[in-house]
Scaffold this active site. Structure first.
Site, PDB file in Angstrom:
ATOM      1  N   PRO A  99       3.871   8.291  -0.907  1.00  0.00           N
ATOM      2  CA  PRO A  99       3.737   7.232  -1.912  1.00  0.00           C
ATOM      3  C   PRO A  99       3.331   5.894  -1.285  1.00  0.00           C
ATOM      4  CG  PRO A  99       5.921   8.249  -2.004  1.00  0.00           C
ATOM      5  CD  PRO A  99       5.225   8.826  -0.835  1.00  0.00           C
ATOM      6  N   GLY A 100       2.587   5.133  -2.056  1.00  0.00           N
ATOM      7  CA  GLY A 100       2.271   3.755  -1.646  1.00  0.00           C
ATOM      8  C   GLY A 100       1.258   3.617  -0.540  1.00  0.00           C
ATOM      9  N   HIS A 117      30.508  -2.553  15.712  1.00  0.00           N
ATOM     10  CA  HIS A 117      29.681  -1.361  15.496  1.00  0.00           C
ATOM     11  C   HIS A 117      28.200  -1.657  15.807  1.00  0.00           C
ATOM     12  CE1 HIS A 117      28.957   2.459  13.178  1.00  0.00           C
ATOM     13  NE2 HIS A 117      27.742   1.917  13.112  1.00  0.00           N
ATOM     14  N   GLU A 118      27.715  -2.734  15.226  1.00  0.00           N
ATOM     15  CA  GLU A 118      26.285  -3.047  15.410  1.00  0.00           C
ATOM     16  C   GLU A 118      25.981  -3.466  16.848  1.00  0.00           C
ATOM     17  OE1 GLU A 118      24.349  -2.095  13.179  1.00  0.00           O
ATOM     18  OE2 GLU A 118      25.881  -1.818  11.644  1.00  0.00           O
TER      19      GLU A 118
HETATM   20  P1  ATP Z   1       1.863   6.431  -5.444  1.00  0.00           P
HETATM   21  O1  ATP Z   1       1.678   7.730  -4.722  1.00  0.00           O
HETATM   22  O2  ATP Z   1       3.292   5.978  -5.426  1.00  0.00           O
HETATM   23  O3  ATP Z   1       1.224   6.375  -6.794  1.00  0.00           O
HETATM   24  P2  ATP Z   1      -0.383   5.141  -4.191  1.00  0.00           P
HETATM   25  O4  ATP Z   1      -0.662   5.887  -2.934  1.00  0.00           O
HETATM   26  O5  ATP Z   1      -1.262   5.409  -5.369  1.00  0.00           O
HETATM   27  O6  ATP Z   1       1.148   5.284  -4.559  1.00  0.00           O
HETATM   28  P3  ATP Z   1      -1.169   2.434  -4.584  1.00  0.00           P
HETATM   29  O7  ATP Z   1      -0.673   2.393  -5.990  1.00  0.00           O
HETATM   30  O8  ATP Z   1      -2.627   2.535  -4.359  1.00  0.00           O
HETATM   31  O9  ATP Z   1      -0.429   3.592  -3.814  1.00  0.00           O
HETATM   32  O10 ATP Z   1      -0.614   1.191  -3.754  1.00  0.00           O
HETATM   33  C1  ATP Z   1       0.300   0.261  -4.306  1.00  0.00           C
HETATM   34  C2  ATP Z   1      -0.017  -1.116  -3.765  1.00  0.00           C
HETATM   35  O11 ATP Z   1       0.245  -1.163  -2.357  1.00  0.00           O
HETATM   36  C3  ATP Z   1      -1.465  -1.498  -3.915  1.00  0.00           C
HETATM   37  O12 ATP Z   1      -1.717  -2.153  -5.116  1.00  0.00           O
HETATM   38  C4  ATP Z   1      -1.709  -2.407  -2.728  1.00  0.00           C
HETATM   39  O13 ATP Z   1      -1.308  -3.726  -3.012  1.00  0.00           O
HETATM   40  C5  ATP Z   1      -0.769  -1.869  -1.666  1.00  0.00           C
HETATM   41  N1  ATP Z   1      -1.453  -0.922  -0.772  1.00  0.00           N
HETATM   42  C6  ATP Z   1      -1.143   0.377  -0.615  1.00  0.00           C
HETATM   43  N2  ATP Z   1      -1.935   0.941   0.300  1.00  0.00           N
HETATM   44  C7  ATP Z   1      -2.774  -0.008   0.737  1.00  0.00           C
HETATM   45  C8  ATP Z   1      -3.830  -0.025   1.681  1.00  0.00           C
HETATM   46  N3  ATP Z   1      -4.172   1.072   2.363  1.00  0.00           N
HETATM   47  N4  ATP Z   1      -4.498  -1.192   1.876  1.00  0.00           N
HETATM   48  C9  ATP Z   1      -4.154  -2.295   1.197  1.00  0.00           C
HETATM   49  N5  ATP Z   1      -3.159  -2.336   0.292  1.00  0.00           N
HETATM   50  C10 ATP Z   1      -2.468  -1.225   0.056  1.00  0.00           C
END
Ligand code: ATP
Length: 491
Positions: A106-107, A331-332
Site C-alpha cells: 500500500p501507498g 528499558h529504552e
Molecule cells: P493503495 O495500495 O493503498 O491504494 P497506492 O499504491 O495506490 O496505495 P497512492 O494512492 O498512489 O498509493 O499514494 C498515496 C499518496 O502517497 C500519493 O497521493 C502521493 O502523495 C504519495 N506517494 C505514494 N507513492 C509515491 C511516489 N512513488 N512518489 C511520490 N509520491 C508518492
C-alpha cells in the site's frame, strides 16, 4: 452545477404556474415519486457515480510526479507506447493490450502511476475501487461494471479523446478466485462481467479502453484475470529504496521552505521501509509542526519529530506514573546501549514521550537498505530487542509487560535463523520440527543473546544509570547526545 440550475428552474416554473392559477398538485406528486424512485435506484447501486477525474486535474499528474519507481515507470511506459501506436497494431494484426496490473504494498504510488498513465496516453481517467462493486444484491456488481465501462466510453467521447483509462483499485476484492466466496454467487457474476467487458475491447473500437488495476495481493486473483488477453502485463511497484526515497522526499518538499540544517539524503537514509505515502505524510507533518511553532522554515528537528509521529502515531496526553517513566527510561536506554555496541552510530533518537501504543522508544538509523541478513546481523538484532527487558531486570529486579512485543519480534528473528539454516540444527524445516525441539532451539538462541547482553550491560552499569537520569530529565535525547553521554556519563 447542473443539479442546482435544474432545481432553480423547476422552482421558478412551479411558482409561475401557481401565479397563473394552474393546479400544480399532480406535478408535485409526480416529482416526489420520480425523486423517490431515483433515490431507491441509487441506494441499490443501480445508478452509481464513479470517480471521474476532470481532464484539468489529469494534467497535473505525470510520471515526473512519481518518485522512486523508475523500473515500474519504464515498464508501464513501454506498454503505453505500444497502445498509443494504434495504426501499427492494426496493420500487424496485433491483439491490443487490454489490462495492466500494478502489484505492490500500500501507498507505493499505484494510483499515482495510473493517473500518470492516463495523462501520458491523453486518456480520460475514471477510477473505482473493488469494494464498490460488491453488494448484497445479486446482479448489482455486474451492472456497476457495465456502467463503469459505459461511463468511460461516454466520457472519452465527450472530451473528444481516443483513449479511456479505467482504474480499479483493490481488484482482489472483486477479482478473487471464483467459487471461494461461500455466501452467494454475486462476486463471481461481477468478475464474469469484468472479464466480458475486457474481452469485448477491440482495436477498432472508437474509444480504446485500457484497464489498469491495482492490488496488494496478486496471489489472491482468479487465474482467469491473469491469463493472456486480460491483465497480461504485470508491473511491480515496490517500496522505494534509499535513492527512491530521496527522490520522493524531494518531490514532496519542493514547495516547502527548508532550513539550512535539513539534509534530505540523511532523511532518506533514516526512513527505511517508508512507502511514498509515508514520505508524503512525513513532509506534511514536518510542515505542520513548523507552522505550530510559528517557524519560517522547516528544520531538521521538525523532520525528526515527524518521523517519530509517522512511525509511532501522535503524542499522547496520558502521562505514566513516575515509577513507570523510570522503568521505560531504563528499558529504552538498555536497547540503545546494546544498539550502539553492535553498530556504533545506530541510535537516532531515544524518548520516553508516550506515542501511539508505546510508552517510549528507541529509533535506530538505517545504515543502508538491506535485503539479505547475515547470522551476526540477525543475532545482534535479537540482542538489541532483549536489552530492554534485561536492563529492567538488572536495575529494578523484575521485568514487565513492556517487553512483550520485543520478545515476539526476537522470536520471529530466531525462527528466521532456523529457517535459513543458521542455527545449530543445521538445515531443517521449521514446520516439520517436533514442537519441543523447536522450542528448545528458539530458547537456546534467545538465551545465548540474553547472556551476552547481560554481561555487556553489567559492564556499563554506571553509564546506564547516568543516561537513565539524563533521559528522565530531558524526556528525549538525540543519537548524538546519547553517544556523548556514553563517552562521558558523568558530564
Ligand atoms: P493503495 O495500495 O493503498 O491504494 P497506492 O499504491 O495506490 O496505495 P497512492 O494512492 O498512489 O498509493 O499514494 C498515496 C499518496 O502517497 C500519493 O497521493 C502521493 O502523495 C504519495 N506517494 C505514494 N507513492 C509515491 C511516489 N512513488 N512518489 C511520490 N509520491 C508518492
Amino acid at each position: 452545477m447542473y443539479k442546482e440550475v435544474s432545481i432553480g428552474l423547476g422552482a421558478a416554473v412551479l411558482i409561475f404556474l401557481v401565479v397563473i392559477g394552474y393546479n400544480v398538485g399532480p406535478l408535485i406528486f409526480l416529482g416526489v415519486l420520480g425523486g423517490f424512485l431515483y433515490y431507491l435506484m441509487r441506494s441499490r447501486g443501480v445508478v452509481k457515480n464513479f470517480h471521474k477525474v476532470p481532464s484539468e486535474a489529469q494534467v497535473q499528474v505525470s510520471f515526473c510526479d512519481v518518485g522512486g519507481q523508475a523500473t515500474a515507470i519504464e515498464e508501464l511506459r513501454e506498454a503505453l507506447d505500444f497502445i498509443k501506436n494504434r495504426q501499427e497494431i492494426r496493420r500487424l494484426g496485433i491483439r491490443p493490450l487490454k489490462g495492466i496490473l500494478l502489484t505492490g504494498p500500500p501507498g507505493t504510488g499505484k494510483t499515482l502511476l495510473a493517473r500518470a498513465a492516463a495523462n501520458y496516453t491523453d486518456a480520460v481517467f475514471i477510477s473505482a475501487s473493488g469494494s464498490e462493486f460488491i453488494e448484497m444484491y445479486a446482479g448489482v456488481g455486474a451492472q456497476r461494471v457495465r456502467k463503469l465501462f459505459k461511463t468511460a466510453r461516454e466520457m472519452a467521447q465527450k472530451h473528444k479523446k481516443d483513449y479511456a483509462l479505467v482504474f480499479i483499485d483493490e481488484i482482489d476484492v472483486l477479482g478473487g478466485k471464483r467459487g471461494k466466496t461461500s455466501s452467494h454467487l454475486e462476486y463471481d457474476q461481477t468478475l464474469n462481467q469484468l472479464l466480458v467487458e475486457m474481452d469485448g475491447i477491440d482495436v477498432d473500437d472508437e474509444v480504446q479502453i485500457l484497464v489498469v488495476a491495482a492490488t496488494n495481493r496478486a496471489d489472491m486473483l482468479d487465474p482467469a484475470l491473469l491469463r493472456p488477453g486480460r491483465f497480461d502485463r504485470q508491473v511491480r511497484v515496490e517500496l522505494p529504496a534509499k535513492d527512491g526515497r530521496l527522490e520522493i522526499i524531494r518531490l514532496h518538499t519542493r514547495n516547502k521552505p527548508l532550513g539550512k540544517d535539513v539534509d534530505l539524503a540523511e532523511l532518506a537514509a533514516d526512513t527505511f521501509g517508508f512507502s511514498g505515502a509515508h514520505l508524503e505524510s512525513l513532509a506534511n507533518e514536518a510542515a505542520i509542526l513548523a507552522m505550530r511553532e510559528g517557524a519560517k522554515e522547516i528544520s531538521k528537528a521538525h523532520f525528526q519529530e515527524a518521523i517519530d509521529k509517522v512511525i509511532m502515531g501522535g503524542k499522547l496526553d496520558r502521562r505514566p506514573s513516575v515509577e513507570e517513566m523510570k522503568r521505560v527510561a531504563i528499558h529504552e536506554t538498555g536497547h540503545a546501549l546494546i544498539s550502539e555496541l553492535v553498530r556504533p552510530g545506530s541510535v537516532s533518537t531515544l524518548t520516553i514521550t508516550p506515542r501511539g501504543s508505546a510508552l517510549g522508544y528507541m529509533r535506530q538509523t538505517a545504515e543502508d537498505d538491506r535485503y539479505l541478513h547475515t547470522q551476526d546481523y540477525l543475532e545482534s538484532q535479537i540482542a538489541v530487542l532483549l536489552a530492554g527487558a534485561v536492563a529492567e531486570e538488572m536495575l529494578l529486579g523484575s521485568r514487565s509487560t513492556g517487553a512483550t512485543s520485543d520478545i515476539e519480534q526476537a522470536l520471529q528473528i530466531a525462527e528466521q535463523l532456523i529457517r535459513s539454516g543458521m542455527s545449530e540444527l543445521g538445515f531443517v524445516s521449521l514446520e516439520s520440527l517436533p514442537s519441543d525441539a523447536k522450542h528448545k532451539a528458539l530458547n537456546g538462541i534467545l538465551k545465548r543473546q540474553e547472556e551476552l547482553v547481560r554481561r555487556s550491560l553489567e559492564a556499563q552499569k554506571p553509564g546506564l544509570e547516568a543516561i537513565v537520569r539524563h533521559l528522565l530529565q530531558r524526556e528525549k535525547i538525540s543519537g548524538e547526545e546519547f553517544r556523548n553521554l556514553m563517552a562521558s556519563p558523568a558530564a
